[in-house]
Every structure is written in C-alpha cells, then in structure tokens.
Design a protein around this motif. Structure first.
Motif, PDB file in Angstrom:
ATOM      1  N   ARG A  56       0.832  -1.205   0.000  1.00 54.48           N
ATOM      2  CA  ARG A  56       0.000   0.000   0.000  1.00 54.48           C
ATOM      3  C   ARG A  56       0.867   1.256   0.000  1.00 54.48           C
ATOM      4  N   GLN A  57       1.951   1.232   0.763  1.00 51.78           N
ATOM      5  CA  GLN A  57       2.828   2.401   0.832  1.00 51.78           C
ATOM      6  C   GLN A  57       3.455   2.699  -0.529  1.00 51.78           C
ATOM      7  N   GLN A  58       3.862   1.645  -1.234  1.00 54.04           N
ATOM      8  CA  GLN A  58       4.453   1.848  -2.566  1.00 54.04           C
ATOM      9  C   GLN A  58       3.425   2.426  -3.537  1.00 54.04           C
ATOM     10  N   ASP A  60       0.749   4.205  -2.748  1.00 57.59           N
ATOM     11  CA  ASP A  60       0.412   5.573  -2.341  1.00 57.59           C
ATOM     12  C   ASP A  60       1.475   6.573  -2.777  1.00 57.59           C
TER      13      ASP A  60
END
Length: 312
Positions: A56-58, A60
């Motif tokens: 998810r961080q990548q 976002d």
C-alpha cells in the motif's frame, strides 16, 4: 476481471474505483498495440497483478496511478510484440489481426464461465479497422507503440519516451516513420453507407452463386487473405484476382452445406460472418475503394472467433 484481495487485513483500497476505471483505456491501448484481444487482456491482467504486488505504501507513493499503469502495460506490450514477431514468422499461413464485433454483439459469457466485463470492450474507431491494423502489423514494435500513443491517443513524446525507453526525439522519428507507412497504405475514404451497400450486394451475390455479380463487385486486382488454426487448415498464400477469389467462395459454399452468411460490423466497418449450423466459422473484413472491394480478410482461426455471437 476479478479484483485481487487487498493485503493488510482486507482493508478496502480507497483508490480502487479510480484504478479500475483505467481498465477500458488500457484494453483499448493494448488491443491496438497487439491486434489480439486475448493478448491485450493478458497484458492488462499482468499490469494489474504488478500493481497489487506492491505494498500500500508503494502504491500511495505513485503520483499518477493511471500513468504508471499505462507505462507498465505499454512495456509489457512491447515485449509481447517483440516475441510475437518471432512467432508469426513461423505461423502457418498468413497472420491476420483478431477481428472485433460491435460491443452490442459481444457474447454475454465465455466457455469458462467468466462473464465478460463491459470494461473489456474495445472502443471502435478508424484506428481499429482491419486495413489499419494490418499496416500496424508491418511496423517495428517501437514504431507501432510510439505511433499509437502519440497519433491515436495523443500522449506527448516525453510520455511516449518513458514507455518506449528512447529519447523524445527518437520517439518523434518513430512516429513519423509509422505515419509514412499509414499514408502510403491508405485507400481513398469510401462513405460508410456505400461500403455497407457494396458488402450487402456481395453477400447476396455469394448466396445466389451469381458469379458475374461477384466479379463485378471486386476490383480486378483484389486480394483475399485467410488464416487458419486448430482444426482449420491454413490458406498458405493470399489469393489474387477476382475470378480466383470467386471460385474459392463458391467452392466453400458448396463444401459447407449449412453455411449461413450474416451481415455484421467487423472492427467498426461493414463485414460478414459465415456460420455453419449456428456456429461462427469465419469473419470477413473488407476494404472498399470506390465501388469495388479491394481487399478481403477471412479470419478462420477458432481462437480469434471466440468474441463473436452465434446468433443474429
């Protein structure tokens, strides 16, 4: 398409609708890149698989998910095109792009039980007519991708360069070279109503086995190209000349006793399909110049006929 499960406890992805909203654009791009709906669907499926393989961080951290998806799909299609050129050199007979029906004529389900997603449908315009796709097939993979992205979908050369992996100036040259190929191959435009009338007259003459009428509808230098595959034998070489083509058509009708010819839209233009006992066995695309048929493409490969309906 089945949406991949969201990692991290199944929390919903707030950007999911926007991401999936890119699917139609990706299918439209990939079909024009590859000339095959099946290969286009595979490329788009792999694009989404790579998106959801990231954390998810990548995801976002990506400022423009749509641009990211287009870049990945474009590179995947470049790889497919490069390998496809090698495969098609060993293809038995002539290679013809996969024909598409009007969206309203698409099957409502597949043999594997998966319902066809409306987002999988390709928007039909002049950039998918059969004559145009055949010209695209004559280009190098880089020419084809650069031309479609810039001239058809209006991407800037800076954006094209990110996908093709060359400088913007090199991509401009690639698109220019492709544009020259298209101009050299283009026939004078024939109004759609006239095309439809000529194809309808061709259908009626074929059904009536009216040889003189068929010959009269064909340009003296007409070319017919047919493919094959599976249990269908390949026609190894194009058929040249009106009389030879008419002889082949009459022979086909005599060999298939329950042959039914129906009018259909093929890649956005008037075309025909042939059915035997209710099953589509051939799709015919035409290039009309003036009042004569200049080229006929007969797609007989069963793998390319799956999107077609079996009824009117």
């Amino acid at each position: 398409m089945t949406t991949p499960p969201e990692p991290g406890g199944g929390r919903p992805d707030p950007g999911l609708a926007a991401i999936m909203g890119e699917r139609r654009q990706l299918i439209n791009l990939a079909y024009r890149f590859l000339g095959s709906l099946a290969e286009a669907e595979d490329a788009v499926q792999e694009t989404y698989a790579r998106w959801y393989a990231m954390s998810r961080q990548q995801r976002d951290a990506i400022a423009s998910p749509g641009a990211w998806l287009t870049r990945v799909a474009g590179r995947l299609c470049l790889n497919v095109l490069s390998s496809a050129r090698a495969r098609r050199e060993t293809y038995v007979g002539e290679w013809i792009p996969e024909p598409l029906p009007e969206p309203t004529e698409w099957i409502s389900g597949r043999s594997d039980g998966i319902t066809v997603d409306p987002a999988d449908r390709v928007t039909l315009d002049e950039s998918v007519n059969m004559a145009f796709l055949v010209v695209l097939d004559s280009m190098t993979p880089a020419e084809r991708v650069a031309f479609i992205l810039h001239d058809v979908f209006r991407y800037s050369f800076a954006e094209v360069a990110e996908i093709v992996g060359r400088s913007p100036a090199a991509c401009r040259q690639l698109a220019s070279s492709a544009r020259r190929r298209v101009r050299a191959a283009q026939a004078p435009a024939t109004p759609a109503a006239r095309q439809a009338r000529i194809v309808r007259d061709f259908k009626r003459a074929w059904e009536a086995k009216d040889i003189d009428a068929l010959v009269g509808l064909l340009d003296p230098d007409v070319t017919a190209i047919a493919d094959g595959g599976g249990a269908v034998g390949a026609v190894l070489h194009p058929i040249q000349g009106a009389e030879q083509i008419v002889r082949s058509l009459v022979h086909l009708q005599g060999r298939l006793r329950n042959l039914t010819i129906l009018e259909r839209t093929v890649n956005g233009r008037p075309g025909l399909i042939a059915q035997e006992d209710g099953v589509t066995v051939s799709v015919y695309a035409f290039e009309v110049a003036g009042d004569r048929i200049k080229r006929i493409w007969a797609v007989r490969n069963p793998d390319k006929l799956r999107p077609w309906t079996v009824g009117p």
